[in-house]
Scaffold this motif. Structure first.
Motif, PDB file in Angstrom:
ATOM      1  N   UNK A   1      54.116 127.502 -41.287  1.00  0.00           N
ATOM      2  CA  UNK A   1      54.844 127.067 -40.432  1.00  0.00           C
ATOM      3  C   UNK A   1      56.300 126.266 -40.308  1.00  0.00           C
ATOM      4  N   UNK A   2      57.022 127.092 -39.290  1.00  0.00           N
ATOM      5  CA  UNK A   2      58.401 126.528 -39.412  1.00  0.00           C
ATOM      6  C   UNK A   2      58.579 124.545 -39.734  1.00  0.00           C
ATOM      7  N   UNK A   3      57.080 123.853 -38.899  1.00  0.00           N
ATOM      8  CA  UNK A   3      57.439 122.877 -39.822  1.00  0.00           C
ATOM      9  C   UNK A   3      57.490 122.686 -40.917  1.00  0.00           C
ATOM     10  N   UNK A   4      56.504 123.360 -41.960  1.00  0.00           N
ATOM     11  CA  UNK A   4      56.089 123.336 -43.554  1.00  0.00           C
ATOM     12  C   UNK A   4      57.579 123.729 -43.876  1.00  0.00           C
ATOM     13  N   UNK A   5      57.783 125.172 -43.350  1.00  0.00           N
ATOM     14  CA  UNK A   5      59.544 125.596 -44.335  1.00  0.00           C
ATOM     15  C   UNK A   5      60.646 124.614 -44.316  1.00  0.00           C
ATOM     16  N   UNK A   6      60.736 123.370 -42.472  1.00  0.00           N
ATOM     17  CA  UNK A   6      61.164 121.970 -42.930  1.00  0.00           C
ATOM     18  C   UNK A   6      61.355 121.434 -43.924  1.00  0.00           C
ATOM     19  N   UNK A   7      59.638 121.069 -43.864  1.00  0.00           N
ATOM     20  CA  UNK A   7      59.637 120.077 -44.813  1.00  0.00           C
ATOM     21  C   UNK A   7      59.777 120.908 -46.918  1.00  0.00           C
ATOM     22  N   UNK A   8      59.361 122.063 -46.573  1.00  0.00           N
ATOM     23  CA  UNK A   8      59.976 122.555 -48.353  1.00  0.00           C
ATOM     24  C   UNK A   8      61.219 123.060 -48.403  1.00  0.00           C
ATOM     25  N   UNK A   9      62.154 122.896 -47.752  1.00  0.00           N
ATOM     26  CA  UNK A   9      63.391 123.035 -47.275  1.00  0.00           C
ATOM     27  C   UNK A   9      63.394 121.287 -47.931  1.00  0.00           C
ATOM     28  N   UNK A  10      63.339 120.556 -47.414  1.00  0.00           N
ATOM     29  CA  UNK A  10      63.475 119.019 -47.332  1.00  0.00           C
ATOM     30  C   UNK A  10      63.126 118.825 -49.143  1.00  0.00           C
ATOM     31  N   UNK A  11      61.689 119.473 -49.250  1.00  0.00           N
ATOM     32  CA  UNK A  11      61.891 119.626 -51.225  1.00  0.00           C
ATOM     33  C   UNK A  11      62.970 119.598 -52.175  1.00  0.00           C
ATOM     34  N   UNK A  12      63.296 121.655 -51.542  1.00  0.00           N
ATOM     35  CA  UNK A  12      64.322 122.082 -52.594  1.00  0.00           C
ATOM     36  C   UNK A  12      65.533 121.345 -52.458  1.00  0.00           C
ATOM     37  N   UNK A  13      66.016 120.610 -51.379  1.00  0.00           N
ATOM     38  CA  UNK A  13      67.397 119.047 -51.779  1.00  0.00           C
ATOM     39  C   UNK A  13      66.929 118.954 -52.270  1.00  0.00           C
ATOM     40  N   UNK A  14      65.834 118.066 -52.752  1.00  0.00           N
ATOM     41  CA  UNK A  14      65.446 116.791 -54.004  1.00  0.00           C
ATOM     42  C   UNK A  14      65.275 117.363 -55.401  1.00  0.00           C
ATOM     43  N   UNK A  15      66.100 118.466 -55.425  1.00  0.00           N
ATOM     44  CA  UNK A  15      65.675 119.334 -56.518  1.00  0.00           C
ATOM     45  C   UNK A  15      64.837 119.883 -57.292  1.00  0.00           C
ATOM     46  N   UNK A  16      63.585 119.889 -56.176  1.00  0.00           N
ATOM     47  CA  UNK A  16      62.775 119.894 -56.706  1.00  0.00           C
ATOM     48  C   UNK A  16      62.299 122.150 -56.051  1.00  0.00           C
TER      49      UNK A  16
END
Length: 374
Positions: free
Chosen positions: A337-352
């Protein structure tokens, strides 16, 4: 008069045989039931072994054994039992005649068709005389617990993105930066987070400088299963097939990773048998005992959602604010979902690194079926 005497004599004979055979029918009988193995994968075949012994001088004319078994245990035809099949349970009946000091052992091939944790508590034993004048019933405790893991999937049957994730995890063993190991400074590069900037070195050189970090040997690998079959789904899963396939993917990924000497963890957003109020999270570790722990957790997973996946990922983002180790996530899901994509992007920003493994490719967009990485 002759008929009367015939009835009297017949009644006496029936009564005597009832006393002789019926009353002691269940005395000094021993019954055991066991399985050839107590842990297996869905689809595996094993044997259920029954042993019953008559340790007295009197014959048991008939003995009936009844037990409730899981409906997912598939017995071969000709197993010597009368089976009444239901959707969840099946009732088994077996009839024996036991001579004095006789032991009977029977082996029944079984295919465990579905994952789960199954408990068998008692077997009911009923015996009596030839004419049914005397009959007695006794429950026999067996106390067996069978753990059926999700079935494993052949590598060629997994979505192609899994091979990408697997290769990245193995390569990352030698190239993932360790935030606790500082080797010096280096020029700022595209994608470097702001919290790595070395301000004193930047002021001294006139150019942005960042901390130069060392390398870690083993990044944390997390396998996450989304119990939700769709964004609108809540509570109980109505289409279990995709989620069961997702758990099979997770079992395969965990077995391969740990088999290659990599640490792996597991989590999902559903309920579990005898579980707590928080979603399951098992920290990454090595070795066969840890793999058994992961597989057992997958076996006891209930097809009922505890929290939405976007909330689960949000909690993961918050948890990672206190953790300074790179993580590689394999998110196995039927949708994004769009909400899941947003949280995935935040994980990427953390370096994961987050890789999405689709369960049903037709239900997942081309964008979300790709590996999302930092």
């Amino acid at each position: 008069m002759a008929l009367l005497w015939l009835v009297i004599v017949g009644g006496i004979i029936i009564g005597l045989q009832g006393v002789w055979f019926g009353r002691p029918a269940l005395r000094r009988l021993k019954y055991t039931r066991e399985f050839s193995k107590l842990r297996c994968y869905a689809g595996d075949e094993l044997e259920m072994v029954e042993t019953i012994a008559n340790e007295k001088r009197v014959t048991v004319p008939w003995l009936r054994l009844e037990a409730m078994m899981p409906g997912s245990f598939v017995f071969r035809s000709g197993s010597g039992m009368d089976i009444s099949q239901g959707d969840i349970y099946q009732n088994h009946k077996s009839i024996f005649t036991l001579k004095p000091f006789t032991r009977i052992t029977r082996k029944h091939p079984i295919i465990c068709s579905k994952r789960g944790i199954y408990t068998l508590n008692t077997v009911t034993m009923t015996g009596g005389d030839l004419f049914g004048v005397w009959r007695s019933t006794q429950p026999i405790p067996v106390h067996l617990s069978m753990i059926v893991y999700p079935s494993l999937v052949a590598a060629e049957d997994l979505p192609a993105i899994y091979q990408v994730w697997q290769g990245e995890v193995e390569v990352s063993r030698w190239i993932v930066e360790d935030p606790f190991l500082i080797l010096g400074v280096r020029p700022y590069g595209a994608g470097d987070p702001m919290n790595r900037i070395h301000w004193k070195a930047s002021a001294r050189t006139g150019e942005l400088q960042v901390y130069k970090q060392g390398w870690t040997a083993d990044p944390q690998s997390w396998i996450i299963v989304n119990i939700q079959e769709s964004e609108d789904m809540w509570s109980v899963v109505t289409r279990p097939e995709p989620i069961e396939r997702a758990l099979s993917y997770a079992a395969t990924a965990a077995a391969v990773a740990i088999g290659r000497g990599l640490p792996a963890g597991f989590a999902h957003n559903g309920y579990r048998v005898n579980g707590g109020r928080d979603p399951l999270r098992i920290e990454p570790d090595y070795g066969s005992p840890h793999l058994e722990l992961l597989l057992e957790a997958m076996a006891e997973t209930e097809l009922k959602c505890m929290v939405p996946m976007e909330q689960f990922l949000n909690d993961e983002v918050k948890r990672n604010e206190e953790v300074h180790q790179a993580r590689s996530y394999l998110l196995i899901t039927s949708y994004v979902s769009t909400a899941m994509e947003h949280e995935i992007a935040r994980l990427n920003e953390q370096g994961h690194r987050v890789t999405i493994l689709p369960v049903e490719p037709d239900h997942i967009s081309t964008k979300s079926s790709k590996a999302v990485s930092a």
